[in-house]
Design a protein around this motif. Structure first.
Motif, PDB file in Angstrom:
ATOM      1  N   PRO A  27       0.820  -1.309   0.100  1.00 35.03           N
ATOM      2  CA  PRO A  27       0.043  -0.188   0.105  1.00 35.03           C
ATOM      3  C   PRO A  27       0.869   1.244   0.079  1.00 35.03           C
ATOM      4  O   PRO A  27       1.955   1.318   0.675  1.00 35.03           O
ATOM      5  N   ALA A  29       0.829   5.388   0.960  1.00 37.78           N
ATOM      6  CA  ALA A  29      -0.114   6.414   1.872  1.00 37.78           C
ATOM      7  C   ALA A  29       0.417   7.588   1.316  1.00 37.78           C
ATOM      8  O   ALA A  29       0.575   8.021   0.366  1.00 37.78           O
ATOM      9  N   GLY A  30       1.120   8.196   2.326  1.00 36.93           N
ATOM     10  CA  GLY A  30       1.696   9.238   2.141  1.00 36.93           C
ATOM     11  C   GLY A  30       3.148   9.333   1.408  1.00 36.93           C
ATOM     12  O   GLY A  30       3.609  10.415   0.905  1.00 36.93           O
ATOM     13  N   GLY A  31       3.561   8.283   1.533  1.00 34.69           N
ATOM     14  CA  GLY A  31       4.840   7.970   0.923  1.00 34.69           C
ATOM     15  C   GLY A  31       6.097   8.528   1.400  1.00 34.69           C
ATOM     16  O   GLY A  31       7.356   8.282   0.922  1.00 34.69           O
ATOM     17  N   MET A  32       5.853   9.240   2.548  1.00 37.39           N
ATOM     18  CA  MET A  32       7.180   9.939   3.110  1.00 37.39           C
ATOM     19  C   MET A  32       8.122   8.713   3.795  1.00 37.39           C
ATOM     20  O   MET A  32       9.300   8.994   3.795  1.00 37.39           O
ATOM     21  N   LEU A  34       7.669   5.164   2.483  1.00 38.57           N
ATOM     22  CA  LEU A  34       7.879   4.242   1.382  1.00 38.57           C
ATOM     23  C   LEU A  34       8.846   4.556   0.400  1.00 38.57           C
ATOM     24  O   LEU A  34       9.856   4.049  -0.205  1.00 38.57           O
ATOM     25  N   THR A 108       1.023  10.102   7.054  1.00 34.54           N
ATOM     26  CA  THR A 108      -0.351   9.756   7.346  1.00 34.54           C
ATOM     27  C   THR A 108      -0.270   8.977   8.743  1.00 34.54           C
ATOM     28  O   THR A 108       0.446   8.275   8.955  1.00 34.54           O
ATOM     29  N   ASP A 121       6.293   8.971  16.310  1.00 35.59           N
ATOM     30  CA  ASP A 121       5.477   9.551  17.453  1.00 35.59           C
ATOM     31  C   ASP A 121       4.085   8.927  17.700  1.00 35.59           C
ATOM     32  O   ASP A 121       3.754   8.548  18.878  1.00 35.59           O
ATOM     33  N   ILE A 160      -5.052  -0.652   7.057  1.00 40.54           N
ATOM     34  CA  ILE A 160      -5.324   0.232   8.120  1.00 40.54           C
ATOM     35  C   ILE A 160      -6.687   1.341   7.450  1.00 40.54           C
ATOM     36  O   ILE A 160      -6.193   1.867   6.609  1.00 40.54           O
ATOM     37  N   ARG A 182      14.650  15.220  13.370  1.00 36.58           N
ATOM     38  CA  ARG A 182      13.399  15.435  13.767  1.00 36.58           C
ATOM     39  C   ARG A 182      12.566  14.633  14.433  1.00 36.58           C
ATOM     40  O   ARG A 182      11.745  14.860  15.067  1.00 36.58           O
TER      41      ARG A 182
HETATM   42  C1  LIG Z   1      12.147  14.312   6.754  1.00 33.72           C
HETATM   43  C2  LIG Z   1      11.243  13.212   7.280  1.00 33.72           C
HETATM   44  C3  LIG Z   1      11.028  13.668   8.976  1.00 33.72           C
HETATM   45  C4  LIG Z   1      10.061  12.728   9.420  1.00 33.72           C
HETATM   46  N1  LIG Z   1      10.166  13.141  10.800  1.00 33.72           N
HETATM   47  C5  LIG Z   1       9.170  12.244  11.699  1.00 33.72           C
HETATM   48  C6  LIG Z   1       9.029  12.385  12.848  1.00 33.72           C
HETATM   49  O1  LIG Z   1       9.690  13.099  13.733  1.00 33.72           O
HETATM   50  N2  LIG Z   1       8.160  11.435  13.691  1.00 33.72           N
HETATM   51  C7  LIG Z   1       7.636  10.519  13.217  1.00 33.72           C
HETATM   52  O2  LIG Z   1       6.675   9.891  13.748  1.00 33.72           O
HETATM   53  N3  LIG Z   1       7.790  10.346  11.832  1.00 33.72           N
HETATM   54  C8  LIG Z   1       8.430  11.209  11.337  1.00 33.72           C
HETATM   55  N4  LIG Z   1       8.509  10.714   9.775  1.00 33.72           N
HETATM   56  C9  LIG Z   1       7.736   9.813   9.198  1.00 33.72           C
HETATM   57  C10 LIG Z   1       6.295  10.427   8.658  1.00 33.72           C
HETATM   58  O3  LIG Z   1       5.677  10.590   9.809  1.00 33.72           O
HETATM   59  C11 LIG Z   1       5.927   9.312   7.884  1.00 33.72           C
HETATM   60  O4  LIG Z   1       4.862   9.901   7.201  1.00 33.72           O
HETATM   61  C12 LIG Z   1       5.322   7.902   8.458  1.00 33.72           C
HETATM   62  O5  LIG Z   1       6.250   7.326   8.959  1.00 33.72           O
HETATM   63  C13 LIG Z   1       4.650   7.203   7.186  1.00 33.72           C
HETATM   64  O6  LIG Z   1       3.339   7.596   6.792  1.00 33.72           O
HETATM   65  P1  LIG Z   1       3.011   7.614   5.264  1.00 33.72           P
HETATM   66  O7  LIG Z   1       1.628   8.010   5.226  1.00 33.72           O
HETATM   67  O8  LIG Z   1       4.103   8.561   4.404  1.00 33.72           O
HETATM   68  O9  LIG Z   1       3.439   6.245   4.868  1.00 33.72           O
HETATM   69  P2  LIG Z   1       3.938   5.492   3.472  1.00 33.72           P
HETATM   70  O10 LIG Z   1       5.545   5.820   3.495  1.00 33.72           O
HETATM   71  O11 LIG Z   1       3.192   5.562   2.309  1.00 33.72           O
HETATM   72  O12 LIG Z   1       3.827   3.995   3.744  1.00 33.72           O
HETATM   73  C14 LIG Z   1       4.736   3.534   4.927  1.00 33.72           C
HETATM   74  C15 LIG Z   1       4.610   1.876   5.154  1.00 33.72           C
HETATM   75  O13 LIG Z   1       3.186   1.999   5.548  1.00 33.72           O
HETATM   76  C16 LIG Z   1       2.335   0.891   4.848  1.00 33.72           C
HETATM   77  N5  LIG Z   1       1.052   1.632   4.585  1.00 33.72           N
HETATM   78  C17 LIG Z   1       0.825   2.803   4.573  1.00 33.72           C
HETATM   79  N6  LIG Z   1      -0.477   3.048   4.853  1.00 33.72           N
HETATM   80  C18 LIG Z   1      -1.221   1.826   5.195  1.00 33.72           C
HETATM   81  C19 LIG Z   1      -2.488   1.510   5.334  1.00 33.72           C
HETATM   82  N7  LIG Z   1      -3.563   2.429   5.660  1.00 33.72           N
HETATM   83  N8  LIG Z   1      -2.683   0.448   5.692  1.00 33.72           N
HETATM   84  C20 LIG Z   1      -1.493  -0.659   5.767  1.00 33.72           C
HETATM   85  N9  LIG Z   1      -0.031  -0.272   5.523  1.00 33.72           N
HETATM   86  C21 LIG Z   1      -0.140   0.965   5.169  1.00 33.72           C
HETATM   87  C22 LIG Z   1       3.128   1.166   3.314  1.00 33.72           C
HETATM   88  O14 LIG Z   1       2.685  -0.012   2.531  1.00 33.72           O
HETATM   89  C23 LIG Z   1       4.406   1.282   3.786  1.00 33.72           C
HETATM   90  O15 LIG Z   1       5.156   0.055   4.088  1.00 33.72           O
HETATM   91  C24 LIG Z   1       9.581  11.719   9.033  1.00 33.72           C
HETATM   92  C25 LIG Z   1       9.686  11.381   7.730  1.00 33.72           C
HETATM   93  C26 LIG Z   1      10.622  12.263   6.900  1.00 33.72           C
HETATM   94  C27 LIG Z   1      10.556  12.055   5.535  1.00 33.72           C
END
Ligand SMILES: Cc1cc2nc3c(=O)[nH]c(=O)nc-3n(C[C@H](O)[C@H](O)[C@H](O)COP(=O)(O)OP(=O)(O)OC[C@H]3O[C@@H](n4cnc5c(N)ncnc54)[C@H](O)[C@@H]3O)c2cc1C
Lengths: 270, 160
Positions: A27, A29-32, A34, A108, A121, A160, A182
């Motif tokens: 999946p 989501a925000g890709g941050m 993945l 997300t 967090d 989820i 961060r």
């Molecule tokens: C510069 C930077 C700083 C950051 N700082 C912090 C911080 O201080 N604290 C913190 O907590 N995080 C931090 N993050 C991480 C950020 O919060 C991410 O957004 C989070 O970890 C993943 O969310 P995403 O939506 O981007 O998921 P994605 O990158 O799209 O997915 C992450 C994983 O989850 C799976 N997935 C996504 N959504 C679902 C779903 N609904 N059901 C099942 N599986 C799913 C995907 O397949 C993948 O394996 C940081 C990221 C970056 C790039």
């Protein structure tokens, strides 16, 4: 980045079916997390299933005595939500402290929980509040959800959809942020809930965990001083270039005290 | 796949592989090289563009996310020869330094001020957490953004 197949289903059933049939699909989501992982080739995904069109995974609403947050809700939307700020201000504050503004505009809650980074967090809040993870198959209590390092109770084709967070009497979060990444070095979320006081910390070697001694001390007296002097074993932490295990263990007590102060401030006068 | 979106106010249709990053699409396919790629690992913020008004890191965004959306890049801020008030403020306050991070700084600043028209200095500094300057001088960047916010406020007073 290596090429991959891309699907953007509009229904949860379709998304789950794609995940079940396409080998090693993931999946998106925000890709941050993945996308950087794929770019660095730390992971490979022959197919990505983009969840952005799943309306069932969106929105923030009140659900009885809980706050229900759709899995695809970005951190910035939780931080700015009047409902989240009114019902669980400590959660909104936590969301507003993740990463940086651009990360909060994409990342997300569902992605953060699925990833279960030991330094993330949200897991501390979700575990301390005794939330329920609502998926495409079932409802998983937070106590059964976080399994270990980047490991959760999710099956590979399970999505989820939302997180249901019971509204606490008071809740607060405090962390020591790594100034470069961060991410928190250690963060503690405390919640005075109808199921008792619950405390969870991130930063442990194996990821988020509850702190029973802190919980019983705060159950007696919900005040910062109540947790002074509780010994935290450094064994459960690993040393890294940012901090020694003993220092991280020490931070748990400091952050727990600050989190209780924050919880009391956010609750306001009785 | 076929994507259709609004780019700097004009409708665009493009064909791109889903694995194309928005930073690649803008720079390599559409020739908009004002968006810079500094780290390519989502840390530095040089690649920030606005997606439906929100600051996002275009190096960590797949092209399909643009479908149906509105994108603004640094090229979309000026009106002809007239710089956007935030660009003008960076110019007047020597906020550019080497200039590499500037496009991302300006885009982040525009989004920040749209959300919070009168930010304090502390709010500006917190808002820049995802934008790194390797000339290591944030002083003039912060001064630029505070001045740009004031200019954006008076511009909207004039418009109102
Ligand atoms: C510069 C930077 C700083 C950051 N700082 C912090 C911080 O201080 N604290 C913190 O907590 N995080 C931090 N993050 C991480 C950020 O919060 C991410 O957004 C989070 O970890 C993943 O969310 P995403 O939506 O981007 O998921 P994605 O990158 O799209 O997915 C992450 C994983 O989850 C799976 N997935 C996504 N959504 C679902 C779903 N609904 N059901 C099942 N599986 C799913 C995907 O397949 C993948 O394996 C940081 C990221 C970056 C790039």
């Amino acid at each position: 980045m290596k090429a991959f197949d891309y699907h953007r289903p509009a229904a949860v059933g379709e998304a789950a079916a794609l995940l079940a049939t396409l080998a090693d699909s993931r999946p998106l989501a925000g890709g941050m997390t993945l996308l950087p992982t794929l770019k660095l080739r730390l992971a490979e995904a022959p197919a990505l299933i983009d969840l952005s069109r799943l309306s069932e995974a969106r929105g923030i609403k009140q659900d009885g005595d809980a706050l229900a947050v759709g899995a695809m809700t970005c951190h910035a939307d939780v931080a700015a939500s009047p409902l989240a700020k009114a019902l669980i201000p400590g959660l909104a504050q936590l969301a507003g402290s993740i990463g940086d503004p651009a990360v909060r505009n994409r990342g997300t809650i569902g992605g953060s929980l699925a990833n279960n980074d030991p330094s993330a967090d949200y897991p501390a809040a979700v575990l301390a509040l005794g939330a329920v993870i609502v998926t495409s198959r079932r409802e998983i209590p937070a106590d059964d959800y976080f399994v270990g390092l980047f490991e959760t109770a999710l099956e590979p084709d399970e999505i989820i959809l939302a997180v249901r967070l019971p509204v606490p009497r008071a809740a607060g979060y405090a962390k020591l942020r790594n100034p470069a990444s961060r991410f928190p070095t250690v963060g503690v979320f405390v919640a005075d809930t109808s199921a008792g006081v619950r405390v969870a910390a991130n930063g442990f070697a194996l990821g988020v965990a509850r702190l029973p001694e802190f919980e019983s001390a705060l159950a007696n007296h919900f005040a910062p001083d109540a947790v002074a002097g509780i010994h935290v074993d450094a064994e459960a932490f690993s040393s890294d270039i940012h901090a020694e295990a003993a220092y991280k263990a020490h931070l748990v007590g400091v952050m727990a005290r600050r989190a209780v102060s924050t919880a009391l401030e956010l609750r306001g006068p009785p | 796949m076929a994507l259709s979106f609004t780019l700097n106010g004009k409708p665009r249709q493009v064909e791109a592989a889903p694995s194309t990053l928005v930073s690649e699409l803008l720079r390599d396919h559409l020739g908009l090289t004002g968006t810079h790629v500094g780290c390519d690992t989502s840390q530095c913020g040089a690649c920030v563009v606005l997606l439906d008004g929100r600051a996002v890191k275009s190096c960590t965004l797949l092209a399909p996310a643009l479908d149906g959306a509105s994108v603004t890049t640094i090229e979309g801020l000026a009106k002809g020869e007239v710089l956007h008030p935030m660009q003008q403020a960076f110019h007047l306050n020597h906020g550019l330094q080497c200039g590499f991070c500037t496009a991302g700084m300006v885009m982040t600043a525009v989004a920040l001020v749209a959300d919070n028209p009168s930010p304090t200095e502390a709010e500006v500094r917190a808002g820049l957490e995802g934008n790194i300057c390797r000339c290591t001088g944030y002083q003039n960047i912060v001064a630029s953004i505070l001045a740009g916010a004031a200019a954006m406020r008076s511009a909207s007073d004039v418009a109102a």
